[in-house]
Enzyme design. Structure first.
Site, mmCIF file in Angstrom:
data_model
loop_
_atom_site.group_PDB
_atom_site.id
_atom_site.type_symbol
_atom_site.label_atom_id
_atom_site.label_comp_id
_atom_site.label_asym_id
_atom_site.label_seq_id
_atom_site.Cartn_x
_atom_site.Cartn_y
_atom_site.Cartn_z
ATOM 1 N N GLU A 1 -1.194 -5.843 8.367
ATOM 2 C CA GLU A 1 -0.475 -5.257 9.492
ATOM 3 C C GLU A 1 -1.175 -5.543 10.809
ATOM 4 O O GLU A 1 -2.405 -5.550 10.891
ATOM 5 C CB GLU A 1 -0.381 -3.729 9.304
ATOM 6 C CG GLU A 1 0.390 -3.300 8.077
ATOM 7 C CD GLU A 1 0.425 -1.777 7.931
ATOM 8 O OE1 GLU A 1 -0.053 -1.077 8.854
ATOM 9 O OE2 GLU A 1 0.922 -1.294 6.904
ATOM 10 N N ASP B 1 0.828 -1.206 0.000
ATOM 11 C CA ASP B 1 0.000 0.000 0.000
ATOM 12 C C ASP B 1 0.863 1.257 0.000
ATOM 13 O O ASP B 1 0.348 2.372 -0.086
ATOM 14 C CB ASP B 1 -0.992 0.002 1.158
ATOM 15 C CG ASP B 1 -0.343 -0.132 2.519
ATOM 16 O OD1 ASP B 1 0.905 -0.126 2.600
ATOM 17 O OD2 ASP B 1 -1.077 -0.248 3.523
ATOM 18 N N SER B 2 2.193 1.077 0.026
ATOM 19 C CA SER B 2 3.107 2.197 -0.197
ATOM 20 C C SER B 2 2.900 2.830 -1.561
ATOM 21 O O SER B 2 3.369 3.942 -1.814
ATOM 22 C CB SER B 2 4.560 1.722 -0.071
ATOM 23 O OG SER B 2 4.800 0.580 -0.881
ATOM 24 N N LYS C 1 -0.645 -9.806 2.617
ATOM 25 C CA LYS C 1 0.035 -9.254 3.786
ATOM 26 C C LYS C 1 -0.911 -8.329 4.532
ATOM 27 O O LYS C 1 -1.678 -7.589 3.904
ATOM 28 C CB LYS C 1 1.301 -8.482 3.391
ATOM 29 C CG LYS C 1 2.066 -7.915 4.595
ATOM 30 C CD LYS C 1 3.396 -7.296 4.172
ATOM 31 C CE LYS C 1 3.250 -5.937 3.541
ATOM 32 N NZ LYS C 1 2.727 -4.908 4.487
ATOM 33 N N ASP D 1 -0.862 -6.430 -0.492
ATOM 34 C CA ASP D 1 -1.307 -5.861 0.782
ATOM 35 C C ASP D 1 -2.825 -5.800 0.882
ATOM 36 O O ASP D 1 -3.510 -5.442 -0.089
ATOM 37 C CB ASP D 1 -0.781 -4.423 0.918
ATOM 38 C CG ASP D 1 0.427 -4.328 1.832
ATOM 39 O OD1 ASP D 1 0.744 -5.315 2.516
ATOM 40 O OD2 ASP D 1 1.054 -3.259 1.851
ATOM 41 N N GLU E 1 9.308 -3.882 10.442
ATOM 42 C CA GLU E 1 9.629 -2.550 9.922
ATOM 43 C C GLU E 1 10.058 -1.607 11.035
ATOM 44 O O GLU E 1 9.362 -1.469 12.054
ATOM 45 C CB GLU E 1 8.439 -1.956 9.168
ATOM 46 C CG GLU E 1 8.741 -0.579 8.591
ATOM 47 C CD GLU E 1 7.686 -0.063 7.632
ATOM 48 O OE1 GLU E 1 7.843 1.085 7.158
ATOM 49 O OE2 GLU E 1 6.713 -0.778 7.368
#
Length: 290
Positions: A119, A48-49, A117, A87, A186
């Site tokens: 978070e 999502d960057s 992925k 993501d 991270e």
């Protein structure tokens, strides 16, 4: 170039056991995916960057499931022999498990990802377990989690004291127990990341987490400075300055068009002169008679 065999989660676990570092980089489009695969990258992440580096947002929060699906599909077309992770974006896995699995299904069926992925730590372990039980490989992401950056007080290094380091270890163990095949760490202190990596049987992939992880991931645009104005990051090594190369090339193009240097003779097409003369001559004759 001969097609390589893509990794799978069993091979990645074996790489950890044998001490072979895993390489991962973000990709958001077809040509980048092609180049990354040709370079031998083990895993591609449609992170999502993309909100920050491709879509122009100031955080990852505005990124939607439609955005990730669109970019993942393009990456999959370009890297058919590479393991692809996509993501789950902001607030797509914090409601009912049915709603979460709908987003997961889209990433797998429409985005052609091999894994997803998400978070979070122990608080999302049940969600991870449900996704894994549905037959989908999951890589978790702890430490600095950009989707919750406002809640954790900004882009702060994680695991700096004993209590915080223990929290990260507890999160990692809970996610491993839930069935995650790997964990991204991270902006975690090297000491905490190394301890976590040693305690887990699954691979850890670090970004700003030091040398003790089982692999590393970088954002593509950071690694090659593919941007207008680049902000240096301590945990990033840049391997090329593509932004400057592109800017210089486009400036040269603009100058040559304006000066008449482009297109030159070698850039134009010429037809058979006799045929062209006959064609356009006949056209002019008709126009004169009318």
């Amino acid at each position: 170039m001969a097609a390589k065999m893509p990794l799978n989660i069993l091979k990645m676990k074996k790489m950890k056991q044998e001490g072979h570092p895993i390489t991962m980089i973000t990709a958001y489009d077809y040509p980048t995916a092609q180049l990354a695969e040709e370079a031998g990258v083990d895993m591609l992440l449609i992170g999502d960057s993309l909100g920050n580096v491709v879509l122009g947002y100031d955080s990852t929060i505005p990124v939607t499931i439609d955005d990730i699906v669109y970019h993942s599909r393009a990456v999959a077309r370009g890297a058919g022999s590479t393991f692809i992770v996509a993501d789950l974006p902001f607030m797509t896995y914090h409601g009912s498990i049915d709603e979460t699995l709908k987003s997961v299904r889209r990433l797998m069926q429409e985005g052609h990802a091999h894994a997803i992925k998400l978070e979070g730590g122990a608080e999302i372990a049940d969600t991870v377990k449900a996704i894994v039980q549905a037959g989908v490989p999951v890589i978790a992401h702890i430490g600095l989690t950009p989707q919750s950056v406002h809640q954790i007080g900004g882009y702060r290094i994680q695991g700096k004291d004993e209590k915080d380091a223990q929290r990260l270890l507890d999160d990692a163990l809970a996610l491993e127990a839930a069935g995650a095949f790997g964990i991204v760490l991270e902006l975690v202190t090297e000491e905490a990341a190394t301890t976590i990596s040693q305690k887990l049987s699954i691979p850890t992939i670090g970004i700003g987490a030091g040398r003790g992880c089982d692999g590393q991931v970088l954002v593509f645009h950071d690694a090659v400075k593919y941007t207008s104005s680049y902000r240096e990051k301590r945990f990033v090594k840049t391997y090329a300055d593509i932004g400057d190369t592109i800017r210089t090339a486009l400036q040269e193009y603009v100058n040559e068009v304006r000066s008449g240097a482009f297109p030159a003779e070698q850039h134009v097409f010429s037809g058979d002169q006799e045929a062209l003369g006959s064609l356009y001559g006949a056209k002019r004759k008709v126009e004169t008679q009318s």
